[in-house]
Design an enzyme around this catalytic site. Structure first.
Site, short mmCIF file in Angstrom:
data_model
loop_
_atom_site.label_atom_id
_atom_site.label_comp_id
_atom_site.label_asym_id
_atom_site.label_seq_id
_atom_site.Cartn_x
_atom_site.Cartn_y
_atom_site.Cartn_z
N GLY A 58 -20.17 56.27 -55.98
CA GLY A 58 -19.45 55.06 -55.54
C GLY A 58 -18.45 54.66 -56.62
N ARG A 97 -19.01 61.94 -52.93
CA ARG A 97 -20.41 62.36 -53.05
C ARG A 97 -20.39 63.79 -52.53
NH1 ARG A 97 -23.04 57.41 -54.14
NH2 ARG A 97 -22.09 55.64 -53.10
N ASP A 128 -26.21 57.23 -61.58
CA ASP A 128 -27.39 58.04 -61.88
C ASP A 128 -27.31 59.46 -61.31
OD1 ASP A 128 -30.30 57.94 -62.80
OD2 ASP A 128 -30.52 58.57 -60.71
N THR A 161 -20.86 52.49 -62.04
CA THR A 161 -21.48 51.96 -60.81
C THR A 161 -21.52 50.45 -60.91
OG1 THR A 161 -23.53 51.76 -59.54
CG2 THR A 161 -23.79 52.43 -61.82
N ASP A 215 -23.71 48.69 -59.61
CA ASP A 215 -25.10 48.24 -59.44
C ASP A 215 -25.83 47.83 -60.73
OD1 ASP A 215 -24.59 48.82 -56.84
OD2 ASP A 215 -26.17 50.30 -56.59
N ASP A 226 -27.51 49.69 -62.69
CA ASP A 226 -28.86 50.25 -62.66
C ASP A 226 -29.01 51.52 -63.51
OD1 ASP A 226 -27.32 51.87 -61.08
OD2 ASP A 226 -28.69 51.95 -59.38
N ARG A 276 -28.65 49.13 -53.78
CA ARG A 276 -29.59 49.87 -52.95
C ARG A 276 -31.00 49.80 -53.52
NH1 ARG A 276 -26.41 54.74 -51.70
NH2 ARG A 276 -26.50 54.80 -53.96
N1 ADP Z 1 -30.13 65.86 -58.75
C1 ADP Z 1 -28.84 66.20 -58.70
N2 ADP Z 1 -28.42 67.43 -59.12
C2 ADP Z 1 -27.13 67.78 -59.09
N3 ADP Z 1 -26.14 66.97 -58.65
C3 ADP Z 1 -26.48 65.75 -58.22
C4 ADP Z 1 -27.84 65.30 -58.21
N4 ADP Z 1 -27.87 64.05 -57.74
C5 ADP Z 1 -26.58 63.73 -57.44
N5 ADP Z 1 -25.75 64.74 -57.73
C6 ADP Z 1 -24.30 64.81 -57.53
O1 ADP Z 1 -23.68 63.58 -57.92
C7 ADP Z 1 -22.99 63.01 -56.80
C8 ADP Z 1 -23.03 61.50 -56.93
O2 ADP Z 1 -24.37 61.06 -56.86
P1 ADP Z 1 -24.75 59.72 -56.07
O3 ADP Z 1 -26.20 59.52 -56.26
O4 ADP Z 1 -24.24 59.82 -54.69
O5 ADP Z 1 -23.86 58.59 -56.76
P2 ADP Z 1 -23.98 57.91 -58.21
O6 ADP Z 1 -23.54 58.88 -59.23
O7 ADP Z 1 -23.04 56.75 -58.10
O8 ADP Z 1 -25.43 57.51 -58.36
C9 ADP Z 1 -23.69 63.58 -55.59
O9 ADP Z 1 -22.87 63.56 -54.45
C10 ADP Z 1 -24.00 64.99 -56.04
O10 ADP Z 1 -22.85 65.82 -55.91
O1 FBP Z 2 -19.66 53.63 -50.47
P1 FBP Z 2 -20.98 54.10 -50.01
O2 FBP Z 2 -21.11 55.56 -50.10
O3 FBP Z 2 -21.30 53.50 -48.68
O4 FBP Z 2 -22.02 53.51 -51.04
C1 FBP Z 2 -22.72 52.30 -50.96
C2 FBP Z 2 -23.54 52.19 -52.21
O5 FBP Z 2 -22.72 52.04 -53.33
C3 FBP Z 2 -23.40 51.27 -54.32
O6 FBP Z 2 -22.68 50.11 -54.56
C4 FBP Z 2 -23.44 52.06 -55.60
O7 FBP Z 2 -24.16 53.24 -55.39
P2 FBP Z 2 -24.02 54.43 -56.45
O8 FBP Z 2 -24.43 53.91 -57.77
O9 FBP Z 2 -24.92 55.50 -55.93
O10 FBP Z 2 -22.59 54.84 -56.43
C5 FBP Z 2 -24.78 50.95 -53.70
O11 FBP Z 2 -25.29 49.69 -54.04
C6 FBP Z 2 -24.47 51.04 -52.24
O12 FBP Z 2 -25.62 51.26 -51.48
#
Ligand code: ADP
Ligand code: FBP
Length: 324
Positions: free
Chosen positions: A14, A75, A106, A128, A130, A132, A174
């Site tokens: 995000g 993502r 994360d 992010t 969030d 978190d 989330r």
């Molecule tokens: N366990 C993992 N191993 C490898 N790549 C990951 C893993 N988790 C997430 N990713 C990669 O990082 C991208 C972003 O993760 P996501 O959880 O959607 O958002 P954020 O980084 O904001 O938490 C995912 O679309 C994926 O490509």
């Molecule tokens: O834009 P999307 O993909 O709908 O994401 C919504 C999510 O983005 C967030 O703001 C941030 O999520 P990430 O840290 O995974 O990017 C969450 O609180 C929310 O659920």
């Protein structure tokens, strides 16, 4: 022939206000210290598809004050697979990119750690809204988001007051109640429901009811996304309290807008620091802020701290409870 060391930078997951400012700081500091900087578009998808662009100082002009990310974010499902990760590693090696800065949350950090295992020198910046991510007191965009939420609540308060209503407002988070808790305190709301703490809708409804009996003209209930849908919660409150109730989901509005001064400075400092770490040959780390210093920790330590971060700041919740 002399080759300059190359830094790659991408934004993933995000988006959050301040990502542009972070990219700008990496590029400008990198160039000032004799590196070449390559922007990777659309997060990990761009790594897999070789969507690379060399960035000069002017390419990051005019972006400091813009929300979103000019490199765009994504993502990436393909990057979750070992095959996708190997494509990314090969593309980085082929392009001569030795250092990779991943600005994301994360999940993005987990991806960065995978690349690190394959010999890419990776760095995480906490992108992010969030808030978190463990071992940092702030994440990029969190402060701006609080201000966006605060302004929206101000608008809602006006109309809720005219109609003597309860407003249930759903904010992002989330798995984390940080936005709800901080924006709730900053806005003087009447109840905050977060996923980390138990809540009782009957008790909340009773408190709201007695507030109206004491002469209140409106009430605001802040709900973090992870708790459930604002519409359902509003419905329950109406049922238990008999008060006229409306729900509002702030949604992606929270992720937009010009970054606050705090986010601009925070990201500028981290973007600067990450290049200094490269010069010292320190890598495999994520940056953040602790006690107003820019600090860094290994990805392993960040992942290990996940459960602690989830616990929410109970002292701050106590502040809220004592102020209502
Ligand atoms: N366990 C993992 N191993 C490898 N790549 C990951 C893993 N988790 C997430 N990713 C990669 O990082 C991208 C972003 O993760 P996501 O959880 O959607 O958002 P954020 O980084 O904001 O938490 C995912 O679309 C994926 O490509
Ligand atoms: O834009 P999307 O993909 O709908 O994401 C919504 C999510 O983005 C967030 O703001 C941030 O999520 P990430 O840290 O995974 O990017 C969450 O609180 C929310 O659920």
């Amino acid at each position: 022939m002399f080759f300059m060391k190359k830094i790659g930078v991408l934004t993933s997951g995000g988006d959050s206000q301040g990502m542009n400012s972070a990219i700008r700081a990496v590029v400008r500091t990198g160039l000032a210290r004799g590196f070449e900087v390559v922007g990777i578009r659309r997060g990990y998808n761009g790594l897999i598809e070789k969507d690379f662009t060399t960035l000069g100082s002017k390419d990051v002009g005019d972006i400091l004050y813009r929300g979103g990310t000019f490199l765009q974010s994504a993502r990436s499902e393909e990057f979750r697979t070992e095959e996708g990760q190997m494509k990314a590693v090969n593309n980085l090696k082929e392009a001569g990119i030795e250092y990779l800065v991943v600005i994301g949350g994360d999940g993005s950090y987990r991806g960065a750690a995978k690349l690190s295992e394959q010999g890419i020198k990776t760095y995480g910046l906490p992108g992010t809204i969030d808030n978190d991510i463990p071992l940092t007191e702030y994440t990029i965009g969190f402060d701006t988001t609080l201000n966006v939420v605060m302004e929206a609540i101000g608008n809602l308060r006006d109309t809720m007051s005219s109609h003597e209503r309860v407003s249930v407002i759903e904010v992002m988070g989330r798995d984390s109640g940080d936005i709800a808790l901080h924006a709730g305190i900053a806005s003087g709301v009447d109840a905050i429901l977060v996923p980390e703490l138990p809540w009782d809708i009957k008790e909340t409804s009773e408190k709201l009811r007695s507030g109206f009996s004491r002469g209140k003209t409106h009430s605001i209930v802040m709900v973090a996304e992870g708790v459930g849908k604002a519409e359902n919660i509003a419905h329950l409150i109406k049922e238990y309290s008999g008060l006229d109730t409306r729900s509002t989901v702030l949604g992606h509005i929270q992720r937009g807008g010009t970054p606050s001064a705090f986010d601009r400075i925070f990201t500028s400092r981290m973007g600067h620091k990450v290049v200094e770490l490269m010069e010292k040959d320190i890598y495999g780390v994520a940056l953040g802020m602790e006690k107003n210093e820019i600090t860094y920790h290994s990805f392993e330590d960040i992942f290990a701290g996940r459960e602690t971060k989830k616990a929410l700041n109970k002292k701050l919740y106590q502040v809220f409870e004592d102020l209502i």
